[in-house]
Enzyme design. Structure first.
Site, PDB file in Angstrom:
ATOM      1  N   THR A 178      32.363  29.244  40.313  1.00 39.58           N
ATOM      2  CA  THR A 178      31.415  29.483  41.418  1.00 39.58           C
ATOM      3  C   THR A 178      31.794  30.804  42.086  1.00 39.58           C
ATOM      4  O   THR A 178      32.966  31.147  42.174  1.00 39.58           O
ATOM      5  CB  THR A 178      31.418  28.337  42.451  1.00 39.58           C
ATOM      6  OG1 THR A 178      32.646  28.343  43.184  1.00 39.58           O
ATOM      7  CG2 THR A 178      31.213  26.982  41.784  1.00 39.58           C
ATOM      8  N   SER A 202      30.882  38.369  41.498  1.00 34.37           N
ATOM      9  CA  SER A 202      31.493  39.445  42.288  1.00 34.37           C
ATOM     10  C   SER A 202      33.011  39.259  42.321  1.00 34.37           C
ATOM     11  O   SER A 202      33.511  38.145  42.136  1.00 34.37           O
ATOM     12  CB  SER A 202      30.932  39.402  43.721  1.00 34.37           C
ATOM     13  OG  SER A 202      31.499  40.416  44.523  1.00 34.37           O
ATOM     14  N   GLY A 203      33.707  40.345  42.568  1.00 30.83           N
ATOM     15  CA  GLY A 203      35.122  40.319  42.929  1.00 30.83           C
ATOM     16  C   GLY A 203      36.023  39.474  42.034  1.00 30.83           C
ATOM     17  O   GLY A 203      36.044  39.613  40.807  1.00 30.83           O
ATOM     18  N   ILE A 204      36.776  38.597  42.675  1.00 35.29           N
ATOM     19  CA  ILE A 204      37.779  37.777  41.991  1.00 35.29           C
ATOM     20  C   ILE A 204      37.121  36.865  40.944  1.00 35.29           C
ATOM     21  O   ILE A 204      37.633  36.713  39.827  1.00 35.29           O
ATOM     22  CB  ILE A 204      38.541  36.927  43.044  1.00 35.29           C
ATOM     23  CG1 ILE A 204      39.413  37.839  43.923  1.00 35.29           C
ATOM     24  CG2 ILE A 204      39.359  35.835  42.389  1.00 35.29           C
ATOM     25  CD1 ILE A 204      39.987  37.142  45.166  1.00 35.29           C
ATOM     26  N   GLY A 205      36.000  36.251  41.304  1.00 29.89           N
ATOM     27  CA  GLY A 205      35.330  35.324  40.386  1.00 29.89           C
ATOM     28  C   GLY A 205      34.841  36.037  39.138  1.00 29.89           C
ATOM     29  O   GLY A 205      34.972  35.513  38.010  1.00 29.89           O
ATOM     30  N   TYR A 221      38.081  30.839  59.516  1.00 33.78           N
ATOM     31  CA  TYR A 221      38.293  31.129  58.090  1.00 33.78           C
ATOM     32  C   TYR A 221      39.606  30.507  57.605  1.00 33.78           C
ATOM     33  O   TYR A 221      39.638  29.809  56.590  1.00 33.78           O
ATOM     34  CB  TYR A 221      38.296  32.637  57.857  1.00 33.78           C
ATOM     35  CG  TYR A 221      38.595  33.033  56.431  1.00 33.78           C
ATOM     36  CD1 TYR A 221      37.628  32.924  55.439  1.00 33.78           C
ATOM     37  CD2 TYR A 221      39.863  33.493  56.064  1.00 33.78           C
ATOM     38  CE1 TYR A 221      37.906  33.276  54.121  1.00 33.78           C
ATOM     39  CE2 TYR A 221      40.152  33.845  54.752  1.00 33.78           C
ATOM     40  CZ  TYR A 221      39.171  33.741  53.783  1.00 33.78           C
ATOM     41  OH  TYR A 221      39.450  34.073  52.482  1.00 33.78           O
TER      42      TYR A 221
HETATM   43  P1  NAP Z   1      33.294  38.513  47.068  1.00 35.78           P
HETATM   44  O1  NAP Z   1      33.353  39.678  46.141  1.00 35.78           O
HETATM   45  O2  NAP Z   1      32.580  38.648  48.364  1.00 35.78           O
HETATM   46  O3  NAP Z   1      32.755  37.240  46.280  1.00 35.78           O
HETATM   47  C1  NAP Z   1      32.370  36.072  46.937  1.00 35.78           C
HETATM   48  C2  NAP Z   1      31.565  35.253  45.967  1.00 35.78           C
HETATM   49  O4  NAP Z   1      31.158  34.018  46.584  1.00 35.78           O
HETATM   50  C3  NAP Z   1      30.296  35.957  45.520  1.00 35.78           C
HETATM   51  O5  NAP Z   1      30.167  35.787  44.136  1.00 35.78           O
HETATM   52  C4  NAP Z   1      29.191  35.242  46.267  1.00 35.78           C
HETATM   53  O6  NAP Z   1      27.977  35.274  45.531  1.00 35.78           O
HETATM   54  C5  NAP Z   1      29.768  33.830  46.344  1.00 35.78           C
HETATM   55  N1  NAP Z   1      29.201  33.029  47.413  1.00 35.78           N
HETATM   56  C6  NAP Z   1      29.293  33.234  48.751  1.00 35.78           C
HETATM   57  N2  NAP Z   1      28.596  32.291  49.410  1.00 35.78           N
HETATM   58  C7  NAP Z   1      28.061  31.472  48.473  1.00 35.78           C
HETATM   59  C8  NAP Z   1      27.237  30.313  48.529  1.00 35.78           C
HETATM   60  N3  NAP Z   1      26.801  29.804  49.685  1.00 35.78           N
HETATM   61  N4  NAP Z   1      26.895  29.724  47.365  1.00 35.78           N
HETATM   62  C9  NAP Z   1      27.305  30.237  46.174  1.00 35.78           C
HETATM   63  N5  NAP Z   1      28.070  31.325  46.058  1.00 35.78           N
HETATM   64  C10 NAP Z   1      28.442  31.936  47.198  1.00 35.78           C
HETATM   65  O7  NAP Z   1      34.771  38.066  47.485  1.00 35.78           O
HETATM   66  P2  NAP Z   1      36.104  37.743  46.652  1.00 35.78           P
HETATM   67  O8  NAP Z   1      37.178  38.531  47.279  1.00 35.78           O
HETATM   68  O9  NAP Z   1      35.888  37.820  45.194  1.00 35.78           O
HETATM   69  O10 NAP Z   1      36.300  36.226  47.130  1.00 35.78           O
HETATM   70  C11 NAP Z   1      36.353  35.133  46.242  1.00 35.78           C
HETATM   71  C12 NAP Z   1      37.143  34.025  46.923  1.00 35.78           C
HETATM   72  O11 NAP Z   1      38.464  34.507  47.189  1.00 35.78           O
HETATM   73  C13 NAP Z   1      36.583  33.559  48.276  1.00 35.78           C
HETATM   74  O12 NAP Z   1      36.702  32.153  48.358  1.00 35.78           O
HETATM   75  C14 NAP Z   1      37.518  34.216  49.280  1.00 35.78           C
HETATM   76  O13 NAP Z   1      37.618  33.474  50.489  1.00 35.78           O
HETATM   77  C15 NAP Z   1      38.820  34.203  48.509  1.00 35.78           C
HETATM   78  N6  NAP Z   1      39.809  35.166  48.985  1.00 35.78           N
HETATM   79  C16 NAP Z   1      39.540  36.514  48.971  1.00 35.78           C
HETATM   80  C17 NAP Z   1      40.515  37.397  49.426  1.00 35.78           C
HETATM   81  C18 NAP Z   1      40.297  38.886  49.438  1.00 35.78           C
HETATM   82  O14 NAP Z   1      41.080  39.603  50.105  1.00 35.78           O
HETATM   83  N7  NAP Z   1      39.313  39.424  48.740  1.00 35.78           N
HETATM   84  C19 NAP Z   1      41.733  36.913  49.890  1.00 35.78           C
HETATM   85  C20 NAP Z   1      41.969  35.542  49.881  1.00 35.78           C
HETATM   86  C21 NAP Z   1      40.997  34.675  49.424  1.00 35.78           C
HETATM   87  P3  NAP Z   1      26.539  35.448  46.246  1.00 35.78           P
HETATM   88  O15 NAP Z   1      26.688  36.535  47.256  1.00 35.78           O
HETATM   89  O16 NAP Z   1      25.616  35.750  45.122  1.00 35.78           O
HETATM   90  O17 NAP Z   1      26.244  34.133  46.861  1.00 35.78           O
END
Ligand code: NAP
Length: 249
Positions: free
Chosen positions: A12, A16-19, A150
């Site tokens: 899920t 984008s990003g990590i996923g 958060y």
């Molecule tokens: P990101 O690039 O903003 O990716 C977030 C992803 O979540 C996007 O694919 C977005 O897709 C999806 N998303 C958000 N709301 C959603 C919803 N309601 N239903 C379905 N998909 C949804 O950020 P990322 O850094 O890769 O983050 C991925 C995970 O890592 C998150 O859980 C974040 O909290 C965690 N994390 C990130 C960091 C960091 O520094 N980057 C640090 C610790 C933890 P859509 O926009 O298409 O919905």
């Protein structure tokens, strides 16, 4: 030998990003990959980037009917699921005095309720012996002003892995958590600000990390691969922290 040969993997927030980096690595390791997110256009381009027949399906994790529908569709197309990465998430920051109920509900619905019900609705479609990995955050056990909600949602996710594991081990399903530190993805710019401001924030955060840099999505993807594969088969209800040393401070 490939580590996820013939496995069906669902990620899920895989557009984008990590996923997305995780989906790319899983496909390289032989998995049949499905990604979800809300944005049709980025899902399509991400699926092309992943290649290997990856599919991208629109699904909002804050909508329970949408979660059920996506697992039905994925298992009809790819078969039962071996690896589930519950990664979709958002952040929202404001001083305690200004944080609105709407902000609170939105972040809870996606980061906490969304995780809980993604796992629940996946259950009929998971193979016994599946690996579930939840994305938490290194912020799940540190206080960080303006990020109270958060951090609390991510602490809830850490907790869910323990309880879910207790229940699901009768099916040999393992649930673990990966907690990234600050990772250089679009996430860090999603709360607004100019390009220069966002780069400034990233530079400041990097200076506070013992390794003196942000992590990369690819480094986090390697952690997901470990938790998804049999390499971690003795790890249950536990946490992998990839944070450049932040928790040593
Ligand atoms: P990101 O690039 O903003 O990716 C977030 C992803 O979540 C996007 O694919 C977005 O897709 C999806 N998303 C958000 N709301 C959603 C919803 N309601 N239903 C379905 N998909 C949804 O950020 P990322 O850094 O890769 O983050 C991925 C995970 O890592 C998150 O859980 C974040 O909290 C965690 N994390 C990130 C960091 C960091 O520094 N980057 C640090 C610790 C933890 P859509 O926009 O298409 O919905």
């Amino acid at each position: 030998m490939k580590k996820l040969e013939n496995k069906v993997a669902v990620i899920t927030g895989g557009n984008s990003g990590i996923g997305l980096a995780t989906a790319v690595l899983f496909a390289q390791q032989g998995a049949k990959v499905a990604i979800t997110g809300r944005n049709q256009a980025t899902l399509k381009s991400a699926a092309e980037t992943i290649g290997q027949g990856a599919i991208g399906i629109v699904s909002d994790v804050s909508d329970l009917n949408s979660i059920t529908a996506v697992f039905e569709e994925i298992s009809a197309k790819l078969g039962k699921i071996d690896v589930l990465v519950v990664n979709a998430g958002v952040s929202s920051a404001a001083p305690l005095a200004d944080f609105t109920e709407e902000q609170f509900d939105n972040i809870s619905d996606i980061n906490f309720k969304g995780v809980f019900f993604t796992v629940q609705r996946a259950l009929p479609y998971l193979n016994d012996g599946a690996s579930i990995v939840l994305t938490s955050s290194a912020m799940n056990e540190v206080g960080y002003g303006t990020y109270a909600a958060y951090s609390a949602t991510k602490a809830a996710v850490r907790s869910l892995a323990r309880s879910f594991s207790q229940e699901l081990l009768e099916r040999q399903i393992r649930v673990n958590v990966l907690s990234p530190g600050a990772i250089d993805t679009p996430f860090l710019g999603r709360n607004g600000g100019s390009k220069e401001e966002i780069e400034g924030v990233k530079g400041y955060i990097a200076s506070t990390i013992p390794l003196k840099r942000l992590g990369t999505s690819e480094e986090i993807a390697e952690g997901f691969l470990y938790l998804a594969s049999d390499a971690s088969k003795y790890m249950v209800g536990s946490e992998l922290v990839l944070d450049g040393g932040v928790k040593t401070l």
